[in-house]
Each structure stands twice: as C-alpha cells, then as structure tokens.
Design a protein around this motif. Structure first.
Motif, PDB file in Angstrom:
ATOM      1  N   PRO A   2       0.709  -1.253   0.035  1.00  0.00           N
ATOM      2  CA  PRO A   2      -0.144   0.014   0.012  1.00  0.00           C
ATOM      3  C   PRO A   2       0.907   1.224  -0.104  1.00  0.00           C
ATOM      4  N   GLU A   3       0.522   2.366  -0.488  1.00  0.00           N
ATOM      5  CA  GLU A   3       1.072   3.563  -0.565  1.00  0.00           C
ATOM      6  C   GLU A   3       1.215   4.301   0.892  1.00  0.00           C
ATOM      7  N   LEU A   4       0.224   3.883   1.756  1.00  0.00           N
ATOM      8  CA  LEU A   4       0.048   4.553   3.112  1.00  0.00           C
ATOM      9  C   LEU A   4      -0.252   3.614   4.122  1.00  0.00           C
ATOM     10  N   SER A   5       0.366   3.683   5.071  1.00  0.00           N
ATOM     11  CA  SER A   5      -0.259   2.884   6.424  1.00  0.00           C
ATOM     12  C   SER A   5      -0.521   3.876   7.519  1.00  0.00           C
ATOM     13  N   VAL A   6      -1.807   3.846   7.716  1.00  0.00           N
ATOM     14  CA  VAL A   6      -2.114   4.495   8.916  1.00  0.00           C
ATOM     15  C   VAL A   6      -2.033   3.865  10.229  1.00  0.00           C
ATOM     16  N   ILE A   7      -1.201   4.241  11.155  1.00  0.00           N
ATOM     17  CA  ILE A   7      -0.860   3.510  12.295  1.00  0.00           C
ATOM     18  C   ILE A   7      -1.660   4.185  13.471  1.00  0.00           C
ATOM     19  N   VAL A   8      -2.895   3.560  13.975  1.00  0.00           N
ATOM     20  CA  VAL A   8      -3.458   3.974  15.339  1.00  0.00           C
ATOM     21  C   VAL A   8      -2.954   3.285  16.355  1.00  0.00           C
ATOM     22  N   HIS A   9      -2.482   4.103  17.379  1.00  0.00           N
ATOM     23  CA  HIS A   9      -1.782   3.404  18.448  1.00  0.00           C
ATOM     24  C   HIS A   9      -2.386   4.092  19.811  1.00  0.00           C
ATOM     25  N   GLY A  10      -2.371   3.129  20.967  1.00  0.00           N
ATOM     26  CA  GLY A  10      -2.458   3.426  22.206  1.00  0.00           C
ATOM     27  C   GLY A  10      -3.956   2.826  22.909  1.00  0.00           C
ATOM     28  N   PRO A  11      -4.246   3.290  24.031  1.00  0.00           N
ATOM     29  CA  PRO A  11      -5.598   2.819  24.512  1.00  0.00           C
ATOM     30  C   PRO A  11      -6.603   3.590  23.951  1.00  0.00           C
ATOM     31  N   ASP A  31      -5.154   1.907  -1.646  1.00  0.00           N
ATOM     32  CA  ASP A  31      -3.888   2.066  -1.339  1.00  0.00           C
ATOM     33  C   ASP A  31      -3.434   2.442   0.319  1.00  0.00           C
ATOM     34  N   THR A  32      -4.527   2.135   1.006  1.00  0.00           N
ATOM     35  CA  THR A  32      -4.130   2.656   2.480  1.00  0.00           C
ATOM     36  C   THR A  32      -4.509   1.436   3.147  1.00  0.00           C
ATOM     37  N   GLU A  33      -3.373   1.112   4.215  1.00  0.00           N
ATOM     38  CA  GLU A  33      -4.063   0.099   5.105  1.00  0.00           C
ATOM     39  C   GLU A  33      -4.127   0.469   6.437  1.00  0.00           C
ATOM     40  N   ARG A  75       4.620  -3.858  11.827  1.00  0.00           N
ATOM     41  CA  ARG A  75       3.519  -4.586  11.115  1.00  0.00           C
ATOM     42  C   ARG A  75       3.171  -3.996   9.826  1.00  0.00           C
ATOM     43  N   ALA A  76       3.212  -2.680   9.772  1.00  0.00           N
ATOM     44  CA  ALA A  76       3.079  -1.861   8.405  1.00  0.00           C
ATOM     45  C   ALA A  76       3.839  -2.275   7.257  1.00  0.00           C
ATOM     46  N   THR A  77       2.960  -2.196   6.226  1.00  0.00           N
ATOM     47  CA  THR A  77       3.815  -2.507   4.742  1.00  0.00           C
ATOM     48  C   THR A  77       3.881  -1.463   3.850  1.00  0.00           C
ATOM     49  N   GLY A  78       2.957  -0.242   4.177  1.00  0.00           N
ATOM     50  CA  GLY A  78       2.989   0.832   3.432  1.00  0.00           C
ATOM     51  C   GLY A  78       4.512   1.579   3.251  1.00  0.00           C
ATOM     52  N   HIS A  79       4.510   2.259   2.002  1.00  0.00           N
ATOM     53  CA  HIS A  79       5.719   3.312   1.814  1.00  0.00           C
ATOM     54  C   HIS A  79       5.831   4.391   2.793  1.00  0.00           C
ATOM     55  N   TRP A  80       4.573   4.864   3.246  1.00  0.00           N
ATOM     56  CA  TRP A  80       4.339   5.967   4.142  1.00  0.00           C
ATOM     57  C   TRP A  80       3.879   5.457   5.523  1.00  0.00           C
ATOM     58  N   LEU A  81       4.151   6.381   6.393  1.00  0.00           N
ATOM     59  CA  LEU A  81       3.564   5.795   7.727  1.00  0.00           C
ATOM     60  C   LEU A  81       2.855   7.158   8.281  1.00  0.00           C
ATOM     61  N   HIS A  82       1.523   6.996   8.636  1.00  0.00           N
ATOM     62  CA  HIS A  82       1.007   8.173   9.459  1.00  0.00           C
ATOM     63  C   HIS A  82       0.675   7.652  10.899  1.00  0.00           C
ATOM     64  N   PHE A  83       1.354   8.166  11.802  1.00  0.00           N
ATOM     65  CA  PHE A  83       0.907   7.766  13.131  1.00  0.00           C
ATOM     66  C   PHE A  83      -0.047   8.698  13.545  1.00  0.00           C
ATOM     67  N   VAL A  84      -1.103   7.919  14.252  1.00  0.00           N
ATOM     68  CA  VAL A  84      -2.382   8.893  15.058  1.00  0.00           C
ATOM     69  C   VAL A  84      -2.556   8.208  16.067  1.00  0.00           C
ATOM     70  N   ARG A  85      -2.556   8.832  17.415  1.00  0.00           N
ATOM     71  CA  ARG A  85      -3.108   8.332  18.493  1.00  0.00           C
ATOM     72  C   ARG A  85      -4.423   8.085  18.548  1.00  0.00           C
ATOM     73  N   SER A  94      -9.510  12.642   4.641  1.00  0.00           N
ATOM     74  CA  SER A  94      -7.927  13.093   4.798  1.00  0.00           C
ATOM     75  C   SER A  94      -7.115  11.865   4.268  1.00  0.00           C
ATOM     76  N   PRO A  95      -7.489  10.780   4.719  1.00  0.00           N
ATOM     77  CA  PRO A  95      -6.477   9.756   4.431  1.00  0.00           C
ATOM     78  C   PRO A  95      -6.244   9.476   2.898  1.00  0.00           C
TER      79      PRO A  95
END
Length: 732
Positions: A2-11, A31-33, A75-85, A94-95
């Motif tokens: 995928p082009e973009l990996s949105v990484i949601v993290h936290g409690p 194109d987004t995981e 775990r992400a496989t995208g070319h770009w990483l977007h970290f979102v709490r 927006s994605p």
C-alpha cells in the motif's frame, strides 16, 4: 504494497478510538492500510470489531506510546507511515488526500507536513495556527535549513507523515514517549520535507483533570528536550537560532501557566535559565517590551524578581476584573461567610452526608449504602440532605438537614464523607481530607455529561464547565458494569477512581425472599395469581411534559382482568398534573409514580415494559421478562444521543407500535425461550458486577479503608440466584 499505512496506536481513552475507526471503516481506500496497535483489552476489542478493515496488533495495558508506535510500524507494509494516537481523529477524506499527495512526492522527501484541527472537551474543529506557515512553503519540497520557520509548526507527530525507509533509519531517535521531541526530531533528521496545507489530522486535547498529575521530572524534561534537539542542530545556524527561540518561549510559557509547587518552580526556572544562557546563539538579541523583560530575568536566573513581575501584572488584571464584575449580593456573602467559617473547623471523621435525586429523600444507591453502613460501621453518623417538602416523608429518626440552613452548610463543610447519586452544589468545597463518593443512578443508554454537548435538546441549560468543576471533586465513581465504567470515563473526564462493585440499590434483587415479595404485592393491592406488568417510561428532552405513549386504558382492556398495570411516570414530572387521573379507579391500572422505593415495584412485577429508561438494566438482575416499547426510537436517538443500538441489543422483545406491544403481552412472546436467551446476553453484559454484595464492597473499601484484595469477589452471573418470581412467591 500500500502507498500509506495509517498506524493508530494507544489505549481507547474515553472511547475516542471507536469513532476514529468507524470513520476509517466507512471509507476504505485500496492504497491505504489501517494498523491498530491496540493497548489494553478495551482497545483490542474495539479494533477487532472493525476487522477485516484493520489489522490488530494487541498490546498489554501500560504499553507506552513509543512502544505502541514501534509495534504498529513493524507490522505496517506501506511506503509511508502516518501515526495517529487513538484519542485523536482524522477528518473525513483526509487519508485519501494524504495518500494521493505522498504518491506524487519524489524519493528525496522524508517527511510530509500536514495541517490540523484542534478539539477539546468543550469545543471541536478549531483551526490551528499552522496554516499560514504551510501555505508559505507551498507544495515544493524544501530543506529545513532554507525554511527553518517550519520548526514553529505545532510539534505533533500526527501532522508528520514519514517515509517508511526514513522511519527505519531513525527509529531509535524517534521512538520516545516525548511526542513533541519526536515531531521536532523528524524535521531535524529529514533531508527534505514537503507540505500539504490541508487539514488532515485532528489533535484532541484531553481534559488535564482527567490525566495523571504532571510530575516534577516531567517538568524538567521540557528543558532536556530542547537541549538534546539543539545538539542535533549545532552546525546549522539558521535552524539552531529558531529552535533556541522556541525553547525560551516554551519554557517561559510553561513556567507562567503551570501551577507548579514552589520548589519545583524554582528548580525548573533555574534549569531553564542555565539552558537559555548556555545555548544562546552568538550575537542573539532579545525582543523589546515585556517579552524582553521576561527573557532578561530568565537569563539572570532572577526567580524572585520574575515572580514579583508576574504578581504586578496579575494585580493589574485583578483590579480591572473587580471593576467589571462588581460586588456579590449580600445574601451570598452571608452564606459564604458561614460556610467559610465552618471550613476552618476540623473534619469530623465520623460524619457522613448523604443525598439522592436533588435532595428528594432516602433513596437509590446512597440509601443502600447508608443501610449497610449502619450494619458494618455503626460508629459513623449519617445525615441526609432533604428538601423541606420531603422532610416529612423521611423514615422516623432520620437525621437530616434542609438545604440553605446554617447546619446544612456546617455538615457539608465538616463531613468526612459526602455521598450523592447526582452532584452537590457548585459552592461545596472539596477538602483534602474529605471523601466524595459519586454513586450515579443508572447505567447509561442515553448520552451523559460532555457527550450531551452535540445534542441541543439534551444540553439545554447545562453549564459544562461548572459540571466538570463538580466532577473534579469526586474521589470515587460507582459502576455496575464495564460499559458504564468506560462511558463515565468518556462523559466525565477526571481523576476519580472507578469502583467496579455493582449498584448497591440492586442488592435487594438477590437478597429479597418470597415473604418480602408477598408483602410488597399486598401493599400494592395485587391479588395472588394476577399478573403485574410494570410500565416505566423515561423522560424525553424534546417534550415539555409527560404524555403516555401507550393508550393505557385500551391496553388494560386487552390484557383482561387477570393483569394489573403498574404505571410509573418519570420523577422529572413530579408535581405536574398526572395523565393517569381518570384511569386509577379501574383497579387494573395503578399509578405508582410516587411509590418508593422503585426496587419494590420491580420485585412485585412479573414483567417490565419500558422504552429507554435505565430501569431495564436494574430489572434484568431479576431475570424476568423485559419488553421494550420503542415507538419513537429514531427521534430519541437523534435528539438525545445513545451509546449503543438498543434495537439490535435489546433485553427482550421489541414493540414499535401499541399493536405489537399488545400482541407480545397477550401471547407467549413475552416469556418464550428466545426472549430468555436474549435476556441472558443482556444480563451478562449489564449486570456484570451486581451480585447482592455491592453495598458491602463500597462500605468496606470507602468507609472502612479495607484493601481491594480483601473485598468479597463478584460472583459470576451464572452462579447467582435472583429473588423468586411472583409466581414462585405467590402461588394462586
């Protein structure tokens, strides 16, 4: 890939993760995981409900933000990483916008910078100050040395989208729990950056009073942050100078706006002063005016002078404010003098003040706790707050005070324990050695607290800032199930301790015997062998008064002589003309709106009919038939807001019309096997902690100070024995 990996993290803090994942699942992109590094069971279960649209990386409670980000990135496989709490948000669309932008970037760009919105507990969608800076950079990629002003962007990692290769190369430097450090370091380490002057992130600021207090070391770490970042910029003069300015500004603002203890403030000021001197660029000039004075005093290390400077400014503002606001009314001054005087007396360790339902009398969870207190801690003296109108209805011998009287303010000022199922008045001061126990009075289906803000009908007349001031006085918040615990965390963000003990008022559903039920039914005039159906609808914010949504006379006729309808109007309508007046004399309809306690009505009833009232959660403890009459569900859900879809998760049969309700009650549908199975699921979820010993757990923990581990454990639902049904207790 995928082009973009949105990484949601936290409690799943205050349940914000649910809305974030709902919005992402509603608009999946090829194109987004979505990778969710879920910290804790609640976040894991929330994320798993959104599979297969998201990949879930389960992490144990207490996993740090930095570790969660790293786990999600692995775990992400995208070319770009977007970290979102997990507490934050992503505006609609927006994605897709971010994915399209990064797809067009040259391979030399390491970081894409985004604009964002700001939200707090009382406002949402506020624009950031970053828009003009991003617009100034345009859409051409730049080197930071040529555009050092970009360091002035809000330091949020969620507004930096990182090339995956860049992340892997600098993961160690970027893996820190200090998010502003990571956000600034990403800029300092990048070869080139690009900008997207488009709102693509929502920074949701949690209410500070709901977060752990900031420690002294966390204060000092602010200076350490900038010291280490300045080391990265040592050979880059333009970048170094801007970063130095940011450091001094941030340290001064933190010192001025944070309520630090004096010793911590002195040490923080000293460390900031040393850093400001040691790190000052050669030839650097201070600004003119008040800001220049502040910086001069900081560099001198003149803590006492700086405090005097602050005090002078504060005095000037106070004088202006006093002129604007004028004098308080004399009556308020007299009350305040009496109360303030009482606050100087020692706290009475044996005094406990109880109140329920805005001082209506001895009722609900406070009443059950007071009863158990008399049994387990007779050395404690209870005093009830009751209106003058209701004082005559108190049980004989009940010590009480009437609001507004001198003794009322005295007991509120000196009591060790204050117990209420709503809130005490705003004027009540939380003394450090007093204990405030909020028992609540139901499991929430409808939106409560801050969650009412988007619903004008529900929020009408509410002062949410004042509400939170009251919430901040709570030491303990009582809960009957984990759903309630989590919704209180959302609706009332503060630092109270949740007591997952069950609702004491529901203990009676496991302790009452056949004789108790026979006596209650006799008081209500229900003959043995007759079926009693309790009809208890809730209040509607969009209606001025109560108009029954069921033709009770017609329903009673259809149900026949063998059924008695016990009709209980909501207490909000107390004192209003009753619409039941013309029906009471029939003998088949009994108006029990003024009958207390309501728990006795539940024990007397063979079945409950309600709409959206929290009585359904309490009655479910009895494992008796429950029917939902929801003729206006869509209107109620839209005007009040709800926490879950009752139509999909009802505790029994659902009627959308009177005809359907009549059919359920005149056939076997009200007590058939499928209804029992539905009710069992509902009981497991919402009667989680109610087992007949909730009051005992509360008294032992709050009033006797016993350790959590020594309290009676909660009995699993399948091992509990509810009170006998009327059919078992009153054979015909």
């Amino acid at each position: 890939m995928p082009e973009l990996s949105v990484i949601v993290h936290g409690p799943n803090t205050q349940d914000h993760l649910t809305g974030l994942l709902d919005s992402l699942a509603a608009h999946p992109l090829p194109d987004t995981e979505i990778v969710v590094a879920a910290v804790g069971d609640w976040a894991r279960r929330t994320a798993q409900r959104h599979a297969p649209h998201v990949q879930v990386v389960p992490l144990p409670d207490g996993t740090s933000d930095a570790a969660a980000r790293a786990a999600g990135a692995a775990r992400a496989t995208g070319h770009w990483l977007h970290f979102v709490r997990a507490k934050d948000g992503l505006p609609p669309g927006s994605p897709r916008t971010v994915a399209e932008r990064v797809a067009d970037l040259p391979g030399t760009v390491d970081v894409l910078l985004l604009d964002h919105l700001r939200s707090t507990w009382h406002s949402s969608g506020l624009p950031s100050a970053d828009g003009p800076l991003l617009a100034r950079a345009g859409r051409t990629d730049v080197a930071l040395d040529d555009s050092a002003y970009l360091l002035r962007l809000t330091p949020l990692l969620g507004t930096r989208v990182l090339r995956a290769g860049f992340w892997r190369a600098h993961e160690e430097a970027l893996t820190t729990d200090d998010e502003p450090h990571a956000a600034l370091a990403a800029l300092l380490l990048a070869d080139r950056v690009a900008c997207l002057p488009h709102v693509a992130h929502e920074d949701r600021r949690l209410r500070p009073a709901s977060l752990p207090p900031v420690t002294a070391e966390q204060r000092y770490a602010l200076v350490d942050r900038y010291e280490s970042l300045l080391d990265l910029a040592r050979e880059r003069p333009a970048v170094y100078t801007v970063l130095y300015e940011i450091m001094v500004r941030d340290c001064l603002r933190t010192f001025a706006r944070s309520d630090m203890p004096d010793q911590v403030a002195k040490e923080f000021f000293h460390r900031a002063s040393v850093a400001a001197l040691r790190r000052r660029p050669e030839g650097h000039r201070r600004p003119a005016g008040l800001e220049g004075i502040r910086r001069s005093l900081l560099e001198e290390g003149a803590y006492t002078k700086y405090r005097a400077f602050q005090k002078a400014n504060r005095t000037r503002r106070t004088v202006r404010s006093t002129v604007r606001t004028g004098r308080h009314r004399l009556a308020t001054q007299v009350r305040d003098l009496q109360y303030r005087g009482a606050l100087h007396r020692p706290v009475d360790p044996h005094l406990a003040v109880f109140a329920a339902y805005w001082n209506r009398g001895v009722a609900c969870n406070p009443a059950a706790i007071a009863a158990k207190l008399a049994e387990l801690a007779p050395h404690l003296h209870p005093v009830w707050v009751v209106t003058g109108r209701n004082a005559a209805l108190l049980p004989p011998g009940t010590d009480h005070v009437v609001p507004g009287t001198r003794r009322y303010w005295e007991v509120l000022a000196t009591a060790k324990y204050l117990v209420n199922n709503v809130n005490f008045p705003n004027a009540v001061v939380k003394r450090p050695d007093a204990v405030h126990l909020q028992t609540h009075h139901g499991t929430p289906l409808k939106r409560m607290g801050l969650d009412q803000m988007p619903y004008p009908a529900a929020a009408r007349g509410l002062d949410f800032a004042a509400l939170l001031e009251r919430v901040d006085k709570w030491d303990y918040s009582l809960s009957a199930n984990s759903h309630t615990t989590r919704m209180w965390e959302r609706a009332y963000p503060s630092r109270f301790v949740s007591l997952d003990y069950g609702y004491p008022r529901n203990d009676v559903y496991y302790t009452a015997g056949a004789g108790d039920i026979r006596a209650i039914r006799e008081r209500l005039g229900i003959a043995p062998g007759r079926r009693a159906v309790l009809y208890a609808p809730t209040h509607r914010d969009y209606e001025a008064g109560w108009t029954p949504r069921v033709d009770l006379g017609a329903l009673a006729d259809r149900l026949g002589e063998d059924t008695v309808l016990l009709v209980r109007g909501h207490y909000f309508y107390e004192g209003a003309a009753s619409p039941l007046t013309g029906l009471r004399r029939s003998g088949r309809i009994v108006d029990v709106s003024s009958y207390d306690p309501v728990e006795e009505l539940c024990l007397a009833a063979d079945a409950l009919v309600t709409d959206y009232s929290s009585i359904m959660f309490d009655y479910a403890n009895l494992d008796r038939p429950l029917i939902i009459h929801a003729d206006d569900w869509e209107t109620y859900r839209t005007t009040r807001g709800v926490y879950f879809d009752l139509m999909a998760e009802a505790p029994g049969p659902v009627a959308r019309t009177q005809e359907e309700l009549t059919e359920i009650l005149t056939t076997d549908a009200w007590h058939e096997e499928s209804a029992a199975k539905t009710r069992a699921v509902f009981r497991r979820r919402f009667c989680e902690y109610d087992d007949g010993r909730a009051a005992e757990r509360v008294v032992r923990r709050v009033f006797l100070g016993q350790d959590e581990a020594t309290l009676p454990p909660v009995l699993p639902v399948e091992q509990r024995t509810p009170a006998p049904s009327p059919e078992e207790a009153c054979p015909s």
